[in-house]
Design an enzyme around this catalytic site. Sequence first.
Site, mmCIF file in Angstrom:
data_model
loop_
_atom_site.group_PDB
_atom_site.id
_atom_site.type_symbol
_atom_site.label_atom_id
_atom_site.label_comp_id
_atom_site.label_asym_id
_atom_site.label_seq_id
_atom_site.Cartn_x
_atom_site.Cartn_y
_atom_site.Cartn_z
ATOM 1 N N TYR A 92 0.775 -1.204 0.029
ATOM 2 C CA TYR A 92 -0.052 0.094 0.083
ATOM 3 C C TYR A 92 0.859 1.128 -0.063
ATOM 4 O O TYR A 92 1.817 1.212 0.817
ATOM 5 C CB TYR A 92 -0.789 0.083 1.277
ATOM 6 C CG TYR A 92 -1.588 -1.161 1.545
ATOM 7 C CD1 TYR A 92 -2.158 -1.958 0.565
ATOM 8 C CD2 TYR A 92 -1.974 -1.574 3.070
ATOM 9 C CE1 TYR A 92 -2.951 -3.158 0.955
ATOM 10 C CE2 TYR A 92 -2.622 -2.706 3.322
ATOM 11 C CZ TYR A 92 -2.974 -3.392 2.339
ATOM 12 O OH TYR A 92 -3.827 -4.549 2.602
ATOM 13 N N CYS B 220 1.469 2.763 3.384
ATOM 14 C CA CYS B 220 1.534 2.085 4.646
ATOM 15 C C CYS B 220 3.132 2.315 5.107
ATOM 16 O O CYS B 220 4.068 2.324 3.991
ATOM 17 C CB CYS B 220 1.617 0.700 4.192
ATOM 18 S SG CYS B 220 2.627 -0.247 5.118
ATOM 19 N N PHE C 97 5.274 0.977 6.808
ATOM 20 C CA PHE C 97 6.328 -0.344 6.570
ATOM 21 C C PHE C 97 6.815 -0.516 5.041
ATOM 22 O O PHE C 97 7.803 -0.781 4.778
ATOM 23 C CB PHE C 97 5.574 -1.505 7.185
ATOM 24 C CG PHE C 97 5.344 -1.628 8.482
ATOM 25 C CD1 PHE C 97 6.459 -1.518 9.482
ATOM 26 C CD2 PHE C 97 4.245 -1.432 9.259
ATOM 27 C CE1 PHE C 97 6.159 -1.606 10.817
ATOM 28 C CE2 PHE C 97 3.842 -1.543 10.379
ATOM 29 C CZ PHE C 97 4.984 -1.576 11.234
ATOM 30 N N CYS C 98 5.629 -0.280 4.309
ATOM 31 C CA CYS C 98 6.087 -0.291 2.676
ATOM 32 C C CYS C 98 7.045 0.929 2.271
ATOM 33 O O CYS C 98 7.777 0.541 1.473
ATOM 34 C CB CYS C 98 4.709 -0.639 2.112
ATOM 35 S SG CYS C 98 3.614 -1.525 2.186
#
Length: 380
Positions: free
Chosen positions: A110, A113, A115-116
């Site tokens: 995403y 996101c 973390f992404c």
Amino acid sequence: MAAACARSLGQIGRHALLTQRSNTGNFAALAPRISRQGGVKTYGTGGTGFRSKLINVAPLRGEGRTLGCAFLLGGGIGLYQAIKFTFQRHFAEQKTDAPETEPKLTLYQYKTCPFCSKVRAFLDYSGLPYQIVEVNPVMRQEIKWSKYRKVPILMVDDTVQLNDSSVIISSLKTFLVGKEKTIAEILICYPEMKSTNDSGKEVIEYNNKYWLMLSECQADQLYPEKESRKEEMKWREWVDDWLVHLISPNVYRTPNESLASFDYIVREGKFGTFEGFFAKYMGAVAMFLISKRLKRRHNLQDDVRQDLYKAVNDWVSAIGKTRKFMGGEKPNLADLAVYGVLRVMEGLQSFDDMMENTKVKYWYRRMERAVQQHTGQNGH
């Protein structure tokens, strides 16, 4: 050197022809050390470093011209072979010096996101090419083939699956530093551990995920300062355990901020028309309520901005006044993790407030330039 040898051969050939025309009558003037009775005779290196053997040379009249032609022909063949060898060596060196083929990377994510965003920051800084598959956060059809239902997921050469942002980054960094093992072999060093959290839900954690699998020599080169490796690991863990949990309560702090955040999410994410409309308004309301629950879970202050400001200032203080980055002259993995998480707030009120009310601005701009310019690609 090859051209000089060819010229020497040519000069000897021309000299042989001239000697014949000067009525020397035999080959003694050209090579006085050759026996008049023929046979084998070697004559040593002179000024040109030339050494040869003449086998069964008979000093017969009229053969000087023939021998001169032979020298000319030999010189031409020698020149051709020398040029051919030079080109072959040149192309071989080019092939040896050519960069190794990088693995094919596909990131399922995403865009908003954190973390992404951490993974993208690392990939971009390292200059690694990769493809992005934007996952629909509602249906998640793009990752239906995976038992692991979270993002990010990184596929390597369409065969090796890496889960968890910190495992992805540690595995790739280990590979780039050493390149002694494949990514699949490195991944074995980060085993899954399944456990149950306080809510009774099964969760997956990964052993060693902040540790790079390096030899002692490689570690010394990457971490020249005695405590730099421990410092990097400490702050990478801090990002996952604390900083990332401050994002949602801050971007969904008020109904208006929540609506603005979901407007951005819908624009940047993968939503259909109806789905996007539904997500924007219903999602904004839902996340505003969830952010209140997250605030209680993580024991945040009523004004969650204050926790964000303190966290960011703690980070800047840890870097200190003498370093550009926590990694020194260039970012380390902790720098990239913090930058990746914070940049998901860009364009939102929480980001503007953070830049105005903390000391992070100059570090953040340096990180922005380093990532955009892929400055880590020449020194993994």
